[in-house]
Design a protein around this motif. Sequence first.
Motif, PDB file in Angstrom:
ATOM      1  N   VAL A  27     -63.334  31.793  28.416  1.00 30.84           N
ATOM      2  CA  VAL A  27     -64.544  32.571  28.240  1.00 30.84           C
ATOM      3  C   VAL A  27     -64.697  33.350  26.989  1.00 30.84           C
ATOM      4  O   VAL A  27     -63.578  33.959  26.474  1.00 30.84           O
ATOM      5  CB  VAL A  27     -64.731  33.564  29.455  1.00 30.84           C
ATOM      6  N   THR A  28     -65.689  33.172  25.938  1.00 32.84           N
ATOM      7  CA  THR A  28     -65.711  33.810  24.841  1.00 32.84           C
ATOM      8  C   THR A  28     -66.870  34.693  24.862  1.00 32.84           C
ATOM      9  O   THR A  28     -68.035  34.205  25.209  1.00 32.84           O
ATOM     10  CB  THR A  28     -65.811  32.902  23.514  1.00 32.84           C
ATOM     11  N   ILE A  29     -67.060  35.988  24.624  1.00 32.59           N
ATOM     12  CA  ILE A  29     -67.976  36.862  24.536  1.00 32.59           C
ATOM     13  C   ILE A  29     -68.167  37.400  23.231  1.00 32.59           C
ATOM     14  O   ILE A  29     -67.560  37.851  22.607  1.00 32.59           O
ATOM     15  CB  ILE A  29     -67.793  38.271  25.447  1.00 32.59           C
ATOM     16  N   GLN A  30     -69.540  37.033  22.732  1.00 33.54           N
ATOM     17  CA  GLN A  30     -69.907  37.703  21.486  1.00 33.54           C
ATOM     18  C   GLN A  30     -70.604  38.694  21.549  1.00 33.54           C
ATOM     19  O   GLN A  30     -71.499  39.063  22.388  1.00 33.54           O
ATOM     20  CB  GLN A  30     -70.845  36.365  20.801  1.00 33.54           C
ATOM     21  N   VAL A  31     -70.304  39.608  20.559  1.00 35.84           N
ATOM     22  CA  VAL A  31     -70.802  41.070  20.637  1.00 35.84           C
ATOM     23  C   VAL A  31     -71.441  41.052  19.154  1.00 35.84           C
ATOM     24  O   VAL A  31     -70.781  41.257  18.257  1.00 35.84           O
ATOM     25  CB  VAL A  31     -69.731  42.292  20.887  1.00 35.84           C
ATOM     26  N   ASP A  32     -72.711  41.906  19.320  1.00 32.42           N
ATOM     27  CA  ASP A  32     -73.144  42.282  18.100  1.00 32.42           C
ATOM     28  C   ASP A  32     -72.800  43.786  17.989  1.00 32.42           C
ATOM     29  O   ASP A  32     -72.973  44.702  18.842  1.00 32.42           O
ATOM     30  CB  ASP A  32     -74.740  42.178  18.103  1.00 32.42           C
TER      31      ASP A  32
END
Length: 128
Positions: free
Chosen positions: A47-52
């Motif tokens: 699982v990859t979570i992308q965060v701005d």
Amino acid sequence: MASEYRLIFFDQNELCRALIEYNRQRRTPFPPGNLRKVVIGRSALTVTIQVDPDKGGATEQVTFDTPSIAAALIMFCKERKIPLPAKSSKEMRVVADRLCMLIRTKGTPAEAAIAVEYTGKIVATAAA
């Protein structure tokens, strides 16, 4: 001998909460900012979570491997009092684009494949 199979499905909000709390428990900082996207890798379950970031800049990514995902979801279930048998096999699966945990008690992997098959409808029923 009777076998039991149970699937517990997690939506993206629950998955993110579980993984963020898992990181917090391990004292691993999670990048501050707004969650942008969650990507579930199927080949090697990740699982990859992308965060701005809050202050602008490049999007950051945090990737979790299968053991970390399983640990986070087991912890999530315990905190919410979702029963998990101690003497059971727990496997992570992706079914119908959702992450789920397959809990198997006294069964074979072949039986588990039947339990996880997703058709979206009842295929056949037998009269008692």
